[in-house]
Design a protein around this motif. Structure first.
Motif: not given
Ligand SMILES: NCCCCNCC[C@H](N)C(=O)O
Ligand SMILES: Cc1ncc(COP(=O)(O)O)c(C=O)c1O
Length: 368
Positions: A164-170, A271-273
């Protein structure tokens, strides 16, 4: 700074990496959870010998990543992909200890191919911490995982766990805690039948001030409640603040603002930036002279950001973009044919070694 390395280059600092590794090791120890490096974020295998002692293995998003994890990192190797193809599934299985299918249809199609290894399914709890639509696994119509309890119950004989992957930079533990509670409410009958659960990545638990002990306690409680082995898949959390992108000023201009053009490109090297409309970071970012730092590609918006400096910038000045490990080296590209940054590692004794350089042959061979 080492002047013999030609910029641009990514500089991975092992002493900064160590800080993250030690925090990961502490969470593992206190919670019993296992930590797998998410290769989609960071796959610079020259650092793996160093990271291996602190982590349990790797997780992947493709055949190439699972192979790299197996061959270069070793230990436990999880395979996951949004969709596998017939031509790759057997090779994927040959590199993995565990395979996590994204959908019931993929599970049904490849259950026999994967009969010799542990199989699992991705669940989508339809709740996420992402503030970016682009990175929100719970976005409307998301293709990332199954959510219908009764459909999943029907295939429990073929799987033993979930991702279950639902966190993002949390970086907010209480938000993580709340969402895990929602996952428990929603999926408890499935969790009780599972042997393992991966909670994915996107949890910023190596960040300063993150309540690591509370986090570890929550993971341990979750593991105890359902009798499961918990996994974490830290990408960004593994390598955060460990790396810089070292660049040199090639030109300065004034066009209503002070501009400096550097020998790199945000489009090609960070590129992510650009994708997430974020600025690069420069430290200390202080002083009376403000400059817009621009990349050297032809893209009008190839801009790293605006920063303050103690003195006027001139050709030959060096700038270090901070926090340049995650989703940079794995996404770098040959746009405009701009020189691809080398990769260097600063060892614990302060010495710097270049582990990879890219030249014209690499550019040429990336095309045909
Ligand atoms: N810095 C902006 C958000 C970056 C998102 N992180 C990478 C992707 C992430 N692991 C995902 O798509 O779930
Ligand atoms: C399934 C899965 N695991 C782990 C990660 C790593 O996330 P992060 O780098 O934010 O920790 C991601 C990011 O896309 C992911 O999709």
């Amino acid at each position: 700074m080492n002047d013999v390395i030609q910029t641009p280059y990514y500089l991975i600092d092992k002493s900064l990496l160590l800080r993250n590794m030690e925090r990961i090791a502490r969470v593992r120890e206190a919670s019993g959870a296992k930590a797998l490096l998410a290769l989609k974020c960071f796959a610079t295998w020259s650092a793996f010998d160093f990271m291996r002692d602190y982590m349990d293995g790797t997780t992947s998003s493709s055949l190439n990543e699972v192979r790299l994890g197996h061959e270069r990192f070793g230990k436990e190797t999880h395979a996951y992909s949004v969709a596998y193809a017939d031509y790759e599934i057997d090779e994927v299985v040959s590199h993995a200890d565990k395979i996590i299918f994204n959908s019931i249809s993929q599970l049904e199609r490849y259950a026999d191919n994967a009969a010799g290894i542990v199989r699992g399914l991705r669940l989508n709890p339809q709740v996420s911490s992402s503030s970016f639509d682009l990175a929100d696994p719970a976005r409307p119509f998301s293709r990332l995982g199954e959510w219908d309890l009764s459909k999943v119950e029907a295939v429990m004989d073929r799987i033993s766990g979930f991702m279950i992957h639902n966190n993002c930079e949390n970086s907010d533990f209480s938000l993580f805690d709340r969402m895990l509670g929602q996952i428990e409410e929603r999926f408890a009958p499935l969790l009780r039948k599972a042997e393992w659960v991966s909670l994915g990545g996107g949890i910023h638990f190596t960040g300063d001030d993150y309540p690591i002990d509370q986090f570890a306690e929550r993971l341990k409680r979750f593991a105890g409640e359902y009798g499961v082995q918990v996994y974490l898949e830290p990408g960004e959390a593994s390598i955060t603040k460990s790396t810089t992108l070292e660049v040199t000023v090639l030109d300065t201009l004034f066009n209503g603002k002070n501009l400096a053009i550097v020998d790199s490109s945000i489009e090609a090297h960070m590129l992510d930036l650009l994708i997430y409309r974020e600025s690069a970071k420069v430290a200390p970012n202080a002083g009376p002279h403000r400059y817009m730092i621009c990349g050297k590609s032809c893209l009008a918006g190839d801009i790293f950001g605006e920063f303050h400096f103690e003195h006027e910038l001139k050709v030959g000045d060096r700038i270090s973009f901070q926090d340049a490990a995650g989703y940079t080296m794995v996404k770098k590209n040959w746009f405009n044919g701009v020189k691809m940054p080398s990769i260097a590692i600063r060892e614990l004794d302060g010495s710097i070694r270049t582990v990879r350089e890219f030249d014209y042959a690499d550019y040429e061979q990336s095309l045909s």
